[in-house]
Every structure is written in C-alpha cells, then in structure tokens.
Design a protein around this motif. Structure first.
Motif, PDB file in Angstrom:
ATOM      1  N   ILE A   9       0.829  -1.206   0.000  1.00  0.00           N
ATOM      2  CA  ILE A   9       0.000   0.000   0.000  1.00  0.00           C
ATOM      3  C   ILE A   9       0.868   1.262   0.000  1.00  0.00           C
ATOM      4  O   ILE A   9       1.840   1.359   0.744  1.00  0.00           O
ATOM      5  N   ASN A  10       0.475   2.222  -0.831  1.00  0.00           N
ATOM      6  CA  ASN A  10       1.144   3.522  -0.901  1.00  0.00           C
ATOM      7  C   ASN A  10       0.134   4.652  -0.820  1.00  0.00           C
ATOM      8  O   ASN A  10      -0.958   4.560  -1.392  1.00  0.00           O
ATOM      9  N   ASN A  11       0.497   5.712  -0.117  1.00  0.00           N
ATOM     10  CA  ASN A  11      -0.335   6.911  -0.089  1.00  0.00           C
ATOM     11  C   ASN A  11      -0.353   7.578  -1.461  1.00  0.00           C
ATOM     12  O   ASN A  11       0.674   7.641  -2.150  1.00  0.00           O
ATOM     13  N   TYR A  12      -1.510   8.082  -1.853  1.00  0.00           N
ATOM     14  CA  TYR A  12      -1.573   8.980  -2.999  1.00  0.00           C
ATOM     15  C   TYR A  12      -1.106  10.366  -2.570  1.00  0.00           C
ATOM     16  O   TYR A  12      -1.334  10.788  -1.437  1.00  0.00           O
ATOM     17  N   TYR A  13      -0.481  11.076  -3.486  1.00  0.00           N
ATOM     18  CA  TYR A  13      -0.170  12.486  -3.236  1.00  0.00           C
ATOM     19  C   TYR A  13      -1.470  13.287  -3.222  1.00  0.00           C
ATOM     20  O   TYR A  13      -2.358  13.085  -4.036  1.00  0.00           O
ATOM     21  N   THR A  14      -1.575  14.204  -2.266  1.00  0.00           N
ATOM     22  CA  THR A  14      -2.745  15.077  -2.196  1.00  0.00           C
ATOM     23  C   THR A  14      -2.322  16.456  -1.716  1.00  0.00           C
ATOM     24  O   THR A  14      -1.346  16.588  -0.973  1.00  0.00           O
ATOM     25  N   LEU A  26      -3.360   2.717   7.175  1.00  0.00           N
ATOM     26  CA  LEU A  26      -3.679   2.243   5.833  1.00  0.00           C
ATOM     27  C   LEU A  26      -3.792   0.728   5.796  1.00  0.00           C
ATOM     28  O   LEU A  26      -4.533   0.162   4.989  1.00  0.00           O
ATOM     29  N   GLY A  27      -3.030   0.048   6.655  1.00  0.00           N
ATOM     30  CA  GLY A  27      -3.030  -1.402   6.698  1.00  0.00           C
ATOM     31  C   GLY A  27      -2.662  -1.889   8.079  1.00  0.00           C
ATOM     32  O   GLY A  27      -2.370  -1.101   8.984  1.00  0.00           O
ATOM     33  N   GLU A  28      -2.648  -3.192   8.238  1.00  0.00           N
ATOM     34  CA  GLU A  28      -2.327  -3.787   9.536  1.00  0.00           C
ATOM     35  C   GLU A  28      -0.897  -3.495   9.961  1.00  0.00           C
ATOM     36  O   GLU A  28      -0.594  -3.326  11.138  1.00  0.00           O
ATOM     37  N   PHE A  29       0.012  -3.412   8.976  1.00  0.00           N
ATOM     38  CA  PHE A  29       1.427  -3.205   9.255  1.00  0.00           C
ATOM     39  C   PHE A  29       1.903  -1.883   8.665  1.00  0.00           C
ATOM     40  O   PHE A  29       1.555  -1.539   7.531  1.00  0.00           O
ATOM     41  N   CYS A  30       2.705  -1.163   9.426  1.00  0.00           N
ATOM     42  CA  CYS A  30       3.420   0.002   8.917  1.00  0.00           C
ATOM     43  C   CYS A  30       4.675  -0.505   8.219  1.00  0.00           C
ATOM     44  O   CYS A  30       5.418  -1.310   8.776  1.00  0.00           O
ATOM     45  N   ALA A  31       4.907  -0.041   6.991  1.00  0.00           N
ATOM     46  CA  ALA A  31       6.055  -0.488   6.208  1.00  0.00           C
ATOM     47  C   ALA A  31       7.049   0.651   6.033  1.00  0.00           C
ATOM     48  O   ALA A  31       6.680   1.830   6.032  1.00  0.00           O
ATOM     49  N   PHE A  32       8.320   0.299   5.865  1.00  0.00           N
ATOM     50  CA  PHE A  32       9.395   1.279   5.726  1.00  0.00           C
ATOM     51  C   PHE A  32      10.133   1.023   4.420  1.00  0.00           C
ATOM     52  O   PHE A  32      10.519  -0.102   4.119  1.00  0.00           O
ATOM     53  N   GLY A  33      10.329   2.086   3.654  1.00  0.00           N
ATOM     54  CA  GLY A  33      10.949   1.952   2.353  1.00  0.00           C
ATOM     55  C   GLY A  33      10.050   2.558   1.304  1.00  0.00           C
ATOM     56  O   GLY A  33       9.465   3.617   1.498  1.00  0.00           O
ATOM     57  N   TYR A  34       9.886   1.875   0.176  1.00  0.00           N
ATOM     58  CA  TYR A  34       9.056   2.395  -0.915  1.00  0.00           C
ATOM     59  C   TYR A  34       7.576   2.378  -0.542  1.00  0.00           C
ATOM     60  O   TYR A  34       6.836   3.313  -0.851  1.00  0.00           O
ATOM     61  N   PHE A  35       7.134   1.307   0.143  1.00  0.00           N
ATOM     62  CA  PHE A  35       5.725   1.176   0.501  1.00  0.00           C
ATOM     63  C   PHE A  35       5.469   1.743   1.897  1.00  0.00           C
ATOM     64  O   PHE A  35       6.346   1.739   2.763  1.00  0.00           O
TER      65      PHE A  35
END
Length: 278
Positions: A9-14, A26-35
């Motif tokens: 999952i990735n945030n859209y720019y707004t 956004l999801g169950e897990f917070c991710a670090f890096g590109y996603f």
C-alpha cells in the motif's frame, strides 16, 4: 492449499493538509521503504465454494473493493500447500510479535543461470518452513516466492535475508514492517540502534526549515540534511538512533507520515532507509 493476499500500500499524493481521518492506519502493518503499509489477509472461499472459482477473480474483487481514492494497493497472491504451516506461522506471529516485532517480507525471484542450484530449491524451501518464525509461499506475479520471517532485532533479519539470498541463488526485494498496534507501545525490543535516512520530494521549500526544526526537537540537534539531484530532492538523516525514538514518529498522524500536516505542507513523497550502525 491456502491463499493469502498481500497488499502493498502507498499513499496517494494530495494537496489536502488536513486529512479526513489522519489516525486510521492504511493497513495492519506500517512499512518502511518504498511502501507505506502492508495488509495480509486470507480470503473466504478463494477457490469458490466448490473449488471452481479463479484466484485471479478473487484478487480483482479485492482490488475493486479497496478503491478509496486515498492510496494505491498492489495485490500479491501467496499460495502454500501446507494449511497447518500457514496456521502455525500466523499464530506464532500473533503470540510473539511483542518480543519479536520486526516482520520482514522478502519477494524472491529465482535467477536462472548456470550458478543457480535449482535442484536444491525445494530443499531450501523446506528448511524455511521448518522454522516456526518463517514461512515461504509460492507466488505468480511479482516474484516466484514470498518469504516472511519474524525477528527480535533488525540486524538478525538483515543477516537472514543475506543468508537466504546466497542459499537460494536468488534476487531479493525485502520490506521491513511493524504491526501498527506496536507503534503505540514502548517496547524494550526497540532499543536497537540504527542509522536513519529519510528521503523526500519537496513540495514547498519555505516549509523545510520548520519541518527540520521539528525533527531536531524529537531526535536531537545532530540531525543533518543534504540536497540531492535525481529521484529525491533532500535526505534527512541521523546516526545511531534507537528504533524506539524513531518509530514513535511513524504512528499515524505523527511527523513522518503522510497524514501529518507539517509533512504535507513541506513534502509530497518520502522513503525511509535504515542501516546497521558501523
């Protein structure tokens, strides 16, 4: 056979600087890096009530269901023949994630060359699945396999990835993730120190100074910045920082998230990088 759908999952720019619901992950897990986040689910009757449905149809339904205009979701299909192994692994994650909070997701592409030990591939997968803290799924789309592994320390996870790369003769793309609920806690497991880098694309240069001052208030005055050319405009970094110190800023709505007003005033995209301290 069991199917898991892994959503990257990735945030859209707004341009909105006041998100409607900044505290909802956004999801169950917070991710670090590109996603920015991961969500891992087991769909109901993925092969149809009589095992005649298509997993591709189910993936398409999941994609349509999650369209919300807030983020992009890339689905990965992960299959395993051993239902019991799947059940045991996710039970282990649930029971041990407080003392072993670092979940690594490795997408594996087998390199077909004269150096690839293809004959040992099944044996290596069996080794992975023999461990309680690891599981290997087969996949169809972005990779040949998906391997998830849980660790007490970041460096342990990095070491495991490097070992598997060598043993499998494969190309790895690995994502580090932490369960969102753990970011609300103060855990001794987060005392490990790393070098932290935060790459950003600048939206409003006039807001950078204020953002950097906010970072220094949280992490100390030895935060440094460097201008970049190319994909990123700026990197913000700090040497030897505890995960406990940096992770608190990744809670939804906090300074290093897309849902934070200060972040959104200054930047429109970011990527995190952790490196083991020298």
């Amino acid at each position: 056979m069991r199917l898991r759908i892994i959503q990257l999952i990735n945030n859209y720019y707004t341009d909105e600087t006041k998100p409607v619901d900044p505290n909802t992950p956004l999801g169950e897990f917070c991710a670090f890096g590109y996603f920015d986040a991961l969500s891992i689910s087991e769909p109901h009757s993925p092969f149809g009530e009589n095992d005649k449905d298509s997993i591709w149809k189910h993936s398409a339904r999941e994609t349509v269901k999650n369209i919300d205009g807030k983020c992009s979701r890339r689905n990965m299909l992960a299959l395993i023949l051993d239902d019991e192994k799947d059940t045991d692994f996710w039970r282990y994650v649930s029971e041990h994630e407080c003392e072993s909070p670092f979940l690594f997701l490795s997408m594996v592409r087998i390199i077909h060359s004269e150096h690839t030990r293809t004959c040992n591939l099944s044996e290596e997968i069996d080794k992975v699945n023999s461990r309680k803290d690891m599981i290997a799924y087969f996949s169809y789309d972005y990779s040949d396999m998906v391997i998830l592994h849980l660790h007490k320390a970041y460096q342990s996870g990095v070491k495991t990835v490097l070992e598997m790369q060598t043993n499998l003769g494969a190309s790895f793309y690995t994502i580090l993730a932490i369960n969102e609920k753990l970011l609300q806690l103060k855990l001794d497991a987060f005392k490990e120190k790393v070098d932290w880098k935060f790459y950003v694309n600048v939206k409003n240069a006039a807001e950078i100074h204020s953002f950097i001052n906010s970072i220094k208030n949280e992490l100390g005055g030895d935060v440094s910045t460097s201008d970049l050319l190319g994909e990123w405009d700026l990197v913000i970094e700090k040497k030897s920082v505890e995960f406990s110190t940096i992770f608190k800023l990744y809670k939804m709505g906090e300074l290093l998230t897309h849902s934070n007003p200060k972040f959104m005033e200054a930047f429109y995209n970011a990527r995190t990088e952790f490196q083991s301290t020298s």
